[in-house]
Design a protein around this motif. Structure first.
Motif, PDB file in Angstrom:
ATOM      1  N   GLY A   1       0.799  -1.714   0.233  1.00 56.94           N
ATOM      2  CA  GLY A   1      -0.099  -0.039   0.066  1.00 56.94           C
ATOM      3  C   GLY A   1       0.943   1.479   0.408  1.00 56.94           C
ATOM      4  N   ASP A   2       0.772   2.547   0.105  1.00 54.10           N
ATOM      5  CA  ASP A   2       1.057   3.438   0.618  1.00 54.10           C
ATOM      6  C   ASP A   2      -0.050   4.449   1.525  1.00 54.10           C
ATOM      7  N   ASN A   3       0.521   4.629   3.118  1.00 52.88           N
ATOM      8  CA  ASN A   3      -0.210   5.196   3.414  1.00 52.88           C
ATOM      9  C   ASN A   3      -0.182   6.352   3.832  1.00 52.88           C
ATOM     10  N   ALA A   4      -1.279   6.463   3.695  1.00 51.73           N
ATOM     11  CA  ALA A   4      -1.969   8.344   3.761  1.00 51.73           C
ATOM     12  C   ALA A   4      -1.261   9.484   4.644  1.00 51.73           C
ATOM     13  N   VAL A   5      -1.307   8.113   5.791  1.00 53.23           N
ATOM     14  CA  VAL A   5      -0.832   9.258   7.189  1.00 53.23           C
ATOM     15  C   VAL A   5       0.522   9.540   7.251  1.00 53.23           C
ATOM     16  N   LEU A   6       1.319   9.040   6.865  1.00 56.15           N
ATOM     17  CA  LEU A   6       2.943   8.239   6.513  1.00 56.15           C
ATOM     18  C   LEU A   6       3.217   9.403   5.457  1.00 56.15           C
ATOM     19  N   LYS A   7       2.000   9.670   4.739  1.00 59.93           N
ATOM     20  CA  LYS A   7       3.181  10.704   3.360  1.00 59.93           C
ATOM     21  C   LYS A   7       2.570  12.315   3.867  1.00 59.93           C
ATOM     22  N   ALA A   8       0.597  12.529   5.091  1.00 55.67           N
ATOM     23  CA  ALA A   8       0.802  13.317   5.163  1.00 55.67           C
ATOM     24  C   ALA A   8       1.926  13.809   6.497  1.00 55.67           C
ATOM     25  N   MET A   9       2.566  12.751   7.686  1.00 60.56           N
ATOM     26  CA  MET A   9       4.157  13.283   7.935  1.00 60.56           C
ATOM     27  C   MET A   9       5.005  14.489   7.032  1.00 60.56           C
ATOM     28  N   ASP A  10       5.155  13.098   5.415  1.00 62.26           N
ATOM     29  CA  ASP A  10       6.097  14.076   5.185  1.00 62.26           C
ATOM     30  C   ASP A  10       5.825  15.295   4.235  1.00 62.26           C
ATOM     31  N   VAL A  11       4.310  15.572   4.430  1.00 63.84           N
ATOM     32  CA  VAL A  11       4.042  16.481   3.348  1.00 63.84           C
ATOM     33  C   VAL A  11       4.240  17.931   4.025  1.00 63.84           C
ATOM     34  N   TYR A  12       3.560  17.430   5.870  1.00 66.23           N
ATOM     35  CA  TYR A  12       4.465  18.259   7.001  1.00 66.23           C
ATOM     36  C   TYR A  12       5.532  18.759   7.343  1.00 66.23           C
ATOM     37  N   ARG A  13       6.192  18.305   6.715  1.00 65.00           N
ATOM     38  CA  ARG A  13       7.998  17.924   6.765  1.00 65.00           C
ATOM     39  C   ARG A  13       8.549  19.263   5.814  1.00 65.00           C
ATOM     40  N   ALA A  14       7.807  18.585   4.942  1.00 64.51           N
ATOM     41  CA  ALA A  14       7.978  19.502   3.092  1.00 64.51           C
ATOM     42  C   ALA A  14       7.772  21.000   3.610  1.00 64.51           C
ATOM     43  N   ILE A  15       6.675  21.162   4.214  1.00 62.61           N
ATOM     44  CA  ILE A  15       6.043  22.425   4.604  1.00 62.61           C
ATOM     45  C   ILE A  15       7.266  23.881   5.291  1.00 62.61           C
ATOM     46  N   GLN A  16       7.592  22.799   6.269  1.00 60.00           N
ATOM     47  CA  GLN A  16       8.508  24.146   6.846  1.00 60.00           C
ATOM     48  C   GLN A  16       9.745  23.469   6.447  1.00 60.00           C
ATOM     49  N   SER A  17      10.144  23.082   5.832  1.00 61.44           N
ATOM     50  CA  SER A  17      11.308  23.007   4.218  1.00 61.44           C
ATOM     51  C   SER A  17      11.084  24.351   3.064  1.00 61.44           C
ATOM     52  N   LEU A  18      10.320  24.988   3.317  1.00 65.01           N
ATOM     53  CA  LEU A  18       9.612  25.775   1.636  1.00 65.01           C
ATOM     54  C   LEU A  18      10.497  26.688   2.512  1.00 65.01           C
ATOM     55  N   PRO A  19      10.549  27.595   1.074  1.00 65.20           N
ATOM     56  CA  PRO A  19      11.445  28.783   1.984  1.00 65.20           C
ATOM     57  C   PRO A  19      11.056  29.770   2.254  1.00 65.20           C
ATOM     58  N   PHE A  20       9.772  29.788   2.052  1.00 68.28           N
ATOM     59  CA  PHE A  20       8.887  31.191   2.973  1.00 68.28           C
ATOM     60  C   PHE A  20       9.400  30.945   4.741  1.00 68.28           C
ATOM     61  N   ALA A  21       9.559  29.656   5.018  1.00 67.43           N
ATOM     62  CA  ALA A  21       9.133  29.233   6.765  1.00 67.43           C
ATOM     63  C   ALA A  21      11.129  29.311   6.900  1.00 67.43           C
ATOM     64  N   ARG A  22      11.628  30.049   5.896  1.00 69.65           N
ATOM     65  CA  ARG A  22      13.078  30.481   6.619  1.00 69.65           C
ATOM     66  C   ARG A  22      13.761  32.018   6.852  1.00 69.65           C
ATOM     67  N   GLU A  23      12.464  31.800   6.275  1.00 68.17           N
ATOM     68  CA  GLU A  23      12.714  34.235   5.780  1.00 68.17           C
ATOM     69  C   GLU A  23      12.612  34.777   6.900  1.00 68.17           C
ATOM     70  N   SER A  24      12.219  35.921   7.813  1.00 66.38           N
ATOM     71  CA  SER A  24      12.691  36.356   8.814  1.00 66.38           C
ATOM     72  C   SER A  24      12.189  38.151   8.386  1.00 66.38           C
ATOM     73  N   SER A  25      11.904  38.859   9.649  1.00 70.34           N
ATOM     74  CA  SER A  25      11.104  40.151   9.346  1.00 70.34           C
ATOM     75  C   SER A  25      12.519  40.642  10.567  1.00 70.34           C
ATOM     76  N   GLU A  26      11.696  42.347  10.565  1.00 63.53           N
ATOM     77  CA  GLU A  26      12.499  43.205  11.785  1.00 63.53           C
ATOM     78  C   GLU A  26      11.844  42.102  13.379  1.00 63.53           C
ATOM     79  N   MET A  27      10.744  41.756  13.402  1.00 64.49           N
ATOM     80  CA  MET A  27      10.086  41.596  14.644  1.00 64.49           C
ATOM     81  C   MET A  27      10.222  39.804  15.491  1.00 64.49           C
TER      82      MET A  27
END
Length: 361
Positions: A186-212
């Protein structure tokens, strides 16, 4: 002390439920009316909205804004407990302590005629509702506007001149079912969802910062997947709470996530960041008033949580977050400093009484 007693009473209401909210709102209304303060009540999305006006008939107008609702908690967290200067209980810090002090300040300011004060209280600040929120209703339908607004969210006696925006997403992830004894088929959708969440954390916007802010906040808040234990789940839904930075575009963030393979993303709640000019005479006046009752610098903090202050900012009313000292909001050991409740009320009153002179009126 009135602030502590009021806070303790408000904590006893389970305002994570509609019935508890209505009971607590009835108490707030009754408390104010017992002090000869006329309260206007309305209903928005089935929940009460309270508003009152005291002080001058015209002149500088300040909105004191709070909320009664809390996130769910265990039953014992609705039993207030005092340990030294710390008052424990669900909502003590976010924000029944601040609301209690605002109620006391409203009462005290009925006897002056220099400043008009709007007290407003909503019951859906913690909700996932995107449209027609209580604070929007107060501004749009009830017309409680002013020259400046203070929302009593917990800030440890610092002035929140910025807050992150909210992009709450529901992500639908599909997999392939198989027997639990042969998961490799099979292809475990729960495990895939965890991978998706980790991938979101690695997107470029997640590494940006601002003044505060040194980064956006990304939280996996809800997971729903699988139906029986002996089957590889072929479907999983996750809710991801993104608190994005001032200057970031939530539509661009959404498109980045939608571009990920095998993911369907739908926004549940989108709220813009809150930003106010820190050189505003109102902000500077509040800074001066707060300095007497706070330890250290009171100015220019960024708030990781989103703010209902945006309801006022959208219509051109400068607004900040400013609340008492405490810790642990949304957690099992939430507390507010009793001594800071009195200091918070006094800071509000000092600020309000000094406004006419600061504005040269």
């Amino acid at each position: 002390m009135d602030e502590r007693v009021l806070c303790e009473r408000l904590i006893t209401y389970d305002t994570s439920t509609a019935d508890g909210i209505r009971s607590a709102a009835g108490f707030v209304k009754g408390w104010l009316e017992a002090r000869d303060i006329e309260v206007q009540t309305a209903t928005n999305n089935g929940l009460p909205v309270l508003a009152a006006t005291v002080g001058a008939e015209k002149g500088p107008t300040i909105v004191l804004h709070g909320h009664l609702d809390v996130v769910p908690a265990r039953a014992e967290q609705f039993e207030p407990r005092l340990e030294g200067d710390k008052l424990f209980g669900r909502g003590a810090y976010d924000m029944k302590g601040g609301l209690a002090a605002i109620m006391c300040a409203t009462r005290d300011l009925t006897v002056q005629n220099d400043v008009k004060v709007h007290f407003v209280c909503v019951c859906d600040e913690e909700s996932e509702e995107d449209e027609n929120r209580g604070s929007d209703f107060i501004v749009r339908d009830m017309g409680y506007l002013g020259d400046f607004a203070i929302t009593g969210e917990p800030t440890d006696m610092q002035i929140g001149v910025q807050a992150k925006g909210v992009l709450l997403l529901r992500l639908d992830v599909r997999g392939r079912a198989a027997h639990g004894s042969t998961p490799w088929l099979g292809d475990n959708a729960v495990l895939k969802a965890m991978d998706v969440y980790r991938a979101i954390q690695s997107l470029p916007f997640a590494r940006e910062s601002s003044e505060m802010f040194d980064r956006p906040s990304i939280n996996l808040g809800r997971v729903v997947g699988g139906d029986v234990p002996n089957k590889v789940p072929d479907h999983c839904v996750i809710d991801v709470d993104i608190r994005y930075l001032p200057g970031q575009d939530p539509n661009a963030l959404l498109e980045e996530i939608r571009a990920m393979p095998g993911v369907t993303a739908a926004p549940l709640l989108v709220r813009p960041p809150a930003t106010v000019d820190r050189e505003s005479p109102f902000v500077l006046g509040l800074r001066e008033a707060a300095a007497t009752y706070a330890n250290g610098e009171t100015m220019s903090v960024g708030r990781d949580g989103a703010s209902d202050a945006v309801s006022f900012l959208r219509v051109g009313v400068p607004a900040v977050e400013f609340g008492p000292v405490g810790a642990g909001h949304h957690g099992p050991a939430e507390w507010v400093s009793v001594s800071s409740l009195e200091g918070y009320r006094q800071a509000l009153e000092s600020f309000l009484r000094a406004i006419p002179e600061r504005l040269g009126e």
